[in-house]
Scaffold this motif. Sequence first.
Motif, PDB file in Angstrom:
ATOM      1  N   GLY A  28       0.783  -1.228   0.000  1.00  0.00           N
ATOM      2  CA  GLY A  28       0.000   0.000   0.000  1.00  0.00           C
ATOM      3  C   GLY A  28       0.813   1.275   0.000  1.00  0.00           C
ATOM      4  N   ASP A  29       2.123   1.186  -0.326  1.00  0.00           N
ATOM      5  CA  ASP A  29       2.976   2.372  -0.254  1.00  0.00           C
ATOM      6  C   ASP A  29       2.826   3.335  -1.431  1.00  0.00           C
ATOM      7  OD1 ASP A  29       4.399   1.073  -2.276  1.00  0.00           O
ATOM      8  OD2 ASP A  29       6.114   0.598  -1.007  1.00  0.00           O
ATOM      9  N   GLY A  30       2.137   2.903  -2.487  1.00  0.00           N
ATOM     10  CA  GLY A  30       1.914   3.787  -3.628  1.00  0.00           C
ATOM     11  C   GLY A  30       3.062   3.850  -4.618  1.00  0.00           C
ATOM     12  N   LYS A  33       4.762  -0.899  -8.936  1.00  0.00           N
ATOM     13  CA  LYS A  33       4.770  -2.322  -8.584  1.00  0.00           C
ATOM     14  C   LYS A  33       6.159  -2.961  -8.654  1.00  0.00           C
ATOM     15  CE  LYS A  33       2.147  -6.408  -9.993  1.00  0.00           C
ATOM     16  NZ  LYS A  33       1.101  -6.842 -10.914  1.00  0.00           N
ATOM     17  N   ASP A  64       1.527   4.230   5.362  1.00  0.00           N
ATOM     18  CA  ASP A  64       2.005   2.930   4.877  1.00  0.00           C
ATOM     19  C   ASP A  64       3.248   3.028   4.008  1.00  0.00           C
ATOM     20  OD1 ASP A  64       0.196   1.333   6.234  1.00  0.00           O
ATOM     21  OD2 ASP A  64      -1.316   1.513   4.652  1.00  0.00           O
ATOM     22  N   VAL A  65       4.127   3.970   4.336  1.00  0.00           N
ATOM     23  CA  VAL A  65       5.414   4.099   3.664  1.00  0.00           C
ATOM     24  C   VAL A  65       6.475   3.670   4.670  1.00  0.00           C
ATOM     25  CG1 VAL A  65       7.018   5.728   2.574  1.00  0.00           C
ATOM     26  CG2 VAL A  65       4.562   5.953   2.190  1.00  0.00           C
TER      27      VAL A  65
END
Length: 118
Positions: A28-30, A33, A64-65
């Motif tokens: 979920g870190d954005g 991929k 979520d980083v």
Amino acid sequence: MSDKKKKPKKPTRQQVFTLLVEVGRKDGDGLPKDSTGGALMIYASGVDEAEAVRETVAILKQADVAPLDVSGYGTLDERLAEGHDISEDERALMQRALDENSVIVAQMTPFFDTDDAP
């Protein structure tokens, strides 16, 4: 009516610091991929650089980083004294971080594993 007088606000000691944060991967870190992590250029307010770093790391973790390392590059005045060329866009983001007492991610650069490296 109250007899209490309002205390004058203390002048803010907040400053804006330029930080480079190296991040790893987390669900979920954005990040793209196929990236292995990345670097974030951040403008963060704080009374000192240590506070700006703590606030930045806390906010990134909430998002979520996965912060791995933080390098500080100082305040606007410190960067100018070192001869850094700072654009009007950067200055505007720094001012926004100060005005909002916030952490601004100015740039995100993903890292990719290169198999063809020697």
